[in-house]
Write an enzyme that holds these catalytic residues in place. Structure first.
Site, PDB file in Angstrom:
ATOM      1  NE  ARG A 116      45.209  45.531  44.929  1.00 13.38           N
ATOM      2  CZ  ARG A 116      44.412  45.867  45.922  1.00 13.38           C
ATOM      3  NH1 ARG A 116      44.814  45.749  47.173  1.00 13.38           N
ATOM      4  NH2 ARG A 116      43.198  46.354  45.692  1.00 13.38           N
ATOM      5  CB  THR A 402      45.207  49.395  54.767  1.00 19.14           C
ATOM      6  OG1 THR A 402      44.199  48.794  53.941  1.00 19.14           O
ATOM      7  CG2 THR A 402      46.484  49.476  53.975  1.00 19.14           C
ATOM      8  CD  GLU A 422      38.955  45.454  51.046  1.00 16.96           C
ATOM      9  OE1 GLU A 422      38.204  44.849  51.835  1.00 16.96           O
ATOM     10  OE2 GLU A 422      38.670  46.571  50.595  1.00 16.96           O
ATOM     11  CD  GLU A 439      43.437  43.570  48.980  1.00 11.27           C
ATOM     12  OE1 GLU A 439      42.836  44.660  48.980  1.00 11.27           O
ATOM     13  OE2 GLU A 439      44.026  43.116  49.954  1.00 11.27           O
ATOM     14  CG  ASP A 442      40.006  46.458  47.105  1.00 10.00           C
ATOM     15  OD1 ASP A 442      39.022  46.766  47.792  1.00 10.00           O
ATOM     16  OD2 ASP A 442      41.183  46.650  47.475  1.00 10.00           O
ATOM     17  CB  SER A 466      45.011  49.353  45.467  1.00 11.16           C
ATOM     18  OG  SER A 466      45.367  49.898  46.721  1.00 11.16           O
ATOM     19  CB  SER A 467      42.501  53.906  47.329  1.00 15.32           C
ATOM     20  OG  SER A 467      41.363  53.853  46.505  1.00 15.32           O
ATOM     21  N   GLY A 487      43.032  53.400  55.095  1.00 11.29           N
ATOM     22  CA  GLY A 487      41.780  54.139  55.050  1.00 11.29           C
ATOM     23  C   GLY A 487      40.902  53.874  53.844  1.00 11.29           C
TER      24      GLY A 487
END
Length: 581
Positions: A116, A402, A422, A439, A442, A466-467, A487
């Site tokens: 990340r 993504t 992102e 990013e 986020d 993040s998801s 998504g």
């Protein structure tokens, strides 16, 4: 076996894949930031030796060739990601970050790798506040250098290939380098993405020259060359990741960020000190399975785990997959899980994550809040074991751009990777033939409220929440399913819903990916437009749900392991392709 007939030369004019039976179908799709799409009729692919599913036929073909010569999944990772960064630049690339979940077939163990992006060391918690202390608008924050975090993808590629790979690093960069020099055919999805985002792309001269030459957005079917990307790959081939993090390319990246119209704090020290983290996967039982994924700083595995853990107290198998009563329960479980996600989940190196978020007794108590015949009035965060009384919820605006891919090699090693820059086209800043991420958006734009500091606020060196939810499901100690999707925060719903379809309802993998979407996060249930699930509107409204009908552009890719057969499937909403042998 399905074979892809593609050449990695400019002779390619259309994408075709040919099945063993000789049928052919054209691969097409349109979509951007990331909406407006056209479904393709994908067919699952079965194989016995190796398999991969990626978001673009050229990446799938290139990775297939690495696996065919007995390359390790980490070898194919390098080739797949560098090709995707060229042909699907709006979604991922060298200027972004990734999460990778890895199953080692020899050791029979799972581990995860956190690549990340990080906040620059000079970043402060008011990074996204204006002079009056108010949060900036989303694109006001995104476009330019302010939103750029320290990229982690190149560190991941180099580190993992050097640790596990058996092929020559230089050879793995060859397919992307060739495509960059000689050109690739622009897909409808990329062309449409550029068309929709042309105004923002024009904010950076380099990006404008590449994506909008002579003031005209690149067109589907045209040949696009990227000599700057080829030059970057040549440097990576010669120097590994050194040039990217401490050399000439590092200096170019920093200069681009610091000299942007909206400059950012990224500095050479940030690149030089960046490190990928190996982390223990977050696993939780569900029915007869164990679902494993990426823990914090991703909220993916915890939130998917909470949704499933709450639903384990309901007999979903009694429902038909289209029953609104089943989706009511799933939506309510999702709302509760997202409430906890917003309050508690962030970078574990900066924030203490409650140890009881997946505690069975806690999830049973959360399940008791769900009524079978009525929407709960207010889905609030709970108090799991180990929670802090002063934790504060924050809002982030995660976007859809993504990519996800799954790779399985001949030895049975598995890699489930979600990679991103992102928002579509990231910060819109382009250097070295690739785009830099946005990013940092986020993070929560607002660092605190009247009750205290937000867990996911901006802090120097911190990784934004993040998801992304790369997932591997185990059954009887063996891999059963590898899965993931792009998504934004809806990734969590896409993955959880697919798991329910496969594990509870016994749907085939491709059937599960083809099925209409329904998502629930913050009090509104979204139904996929132009799908059979629009029929759920009235029954869900009667149960008290607020309904929105909209485009839901997932990019689910997965591989199912059953009876010594690998079954690969790609989401029909994008241009992905599965190949195996």
């Amino acid at each position: 076996m399905h074979r892809l007939i593609l050449c990695l030369k400019p002779c390619l004019a259309i994408f075709l894949f040919i099945s063993a039976a000789g049928s052919a179908q054209q691969i097409s799709d349109t979509e951007q930031p990331e909406h407006a799409h056209q479904r393709t009729a994908n067919t699952a692919v079965q194989a016995q030796q190796f398999m991969l599913v990626t978001a673009h036929p050229l990446a799938t073909q290139a990775g297939y060739e690495i696996l065919a010569r007995s390359g390790h999944v980490m070898d194919a990772l390098v080739t797949v990601q560098t090709v995707l960064g060229l042909v699907e630049p709006q979604s991922s690339g060298l200027g972004g970050g990734a999460f990778a979940l890895y199953y080692d077939a020899t050791a029979r163990t799972l581990t995860s790798f956190d690549a990340r992006e990080t906040a620059p060391l000079q970043a402060t918690q008011d990074l996204f506040l204006d002079d009056a202390g108010q949060a900036l608008g989303f694109f006001e924050a995104v476009v330019g250098g302010r939103s750029v975090g320290t990229p982690g993808t190149v560190k991941m590629l180099w580190t993992l290939q050097q640790r596990y790979g058996n092929q020559k690093w230089q050879d793995l960069l060859g397919p992307a380098l060739t495509l960059a020099r000689e050109g690739f055919v622009v897909s409808p999805r990329l062309a449409d993405s550029v068309q929709r985002d042309a105004e923002r792309l024009a904010s950076d001269k380099t990006a404008a020259q590449y994506f909008i030459p002579n003031g005209r957005p690149i067109a589907a079917g045209s040949l696009l060359k990227n000599p700057a990307y080829a030059h970057t790959l040549s440097h990576l081939a010669e120097h590994g990741d050194a040039d990217f993090y401490t050399g000439q390319l590092a200096r170019k990246i920093v200069a681009k960020v610091q000299n942007a119209d909206t400059p950012g704090p990224l500095a050479l020290e940030d690149l030089a000190t960046y490190s990928m983290r190996e982390r223990t996967p977050t696993c939780h039982p569900y029915r007869a399975f164990e679902v494993c994924g990426m823990g914090p700083p991703s909220s993916g595995a915890h939130t998917v785990g909470q949704i499933l853990g709450i639903l384990e107290h309901f007999n979903l198998a009694q429902f038909h997959p289209d029953d609104p009563n089943a989706w009511h329960l799933i939506a309510e479980a999702s709302r509760l899980a997202f409430a906890d996600r917003g309050r508690y989940l962030a970078d574990p190196d900066f924030v203490e994550i409650p140890h009881g978020l997946l505690d069975k007794a806690y999830l049973k108590q959360r399940a008791s809040l769900v009524s079978k015949d009525r929407v709960m009035e207010n889905a609030q965060a709970g108090n799991p074991p180990g929670s802090s009384a002063n934790a504060v919820s924050g809002k982030t605006l995660e976007q859809d751009s993504t990519t996800h891919f799954v790779i399985v090699d001949r030895a049975g090693n598995i890699l489930s990777v979600t990679s991103t820059i992102e928002n579509a086209f990231g910060s819109r800043l382009m250097v070295g033939g690739f785009l830099l991420n946005n990013e940092l958006t986020d993070f929560s734009f607002t660092p605190a409220d009247a009750h205290g500091l937000v867990a996911n606020r901006v802090e120097a060196g911190k990784r934004p929440r993040s998801s992304m939810a790369p997932t591997i499901v185990m059954h009887g100690g063996r891999p059963y399913l590898a899965l993931g999707s792009p998504g934004g925060s809806r990734i969590i719903n896409y993955v959880a819903n697919t798991l329910i379809r496969v594990l509870d309802w016994g749907l085939e993998l491709q059937e599960s990916l083809d099925a209409p979407h329904i998502t629930s996060r913050f009090g509104v249930v979204d139904l996929e437009e132009d799908s059979a699930f629009e029929a759920l509107r009235d029954p869900l409204v009667k149960l008290g749900h607020n309904i929105s009908v909209r485009d839901l552009n997932s990019g689910l890719h997965g591989v199912l392991f059953h009876n010594n057969t690998l079954t690969g499937a790609a989401d029909p909403r994008r241009e992905g392709l599965a190949m195996g042998h």
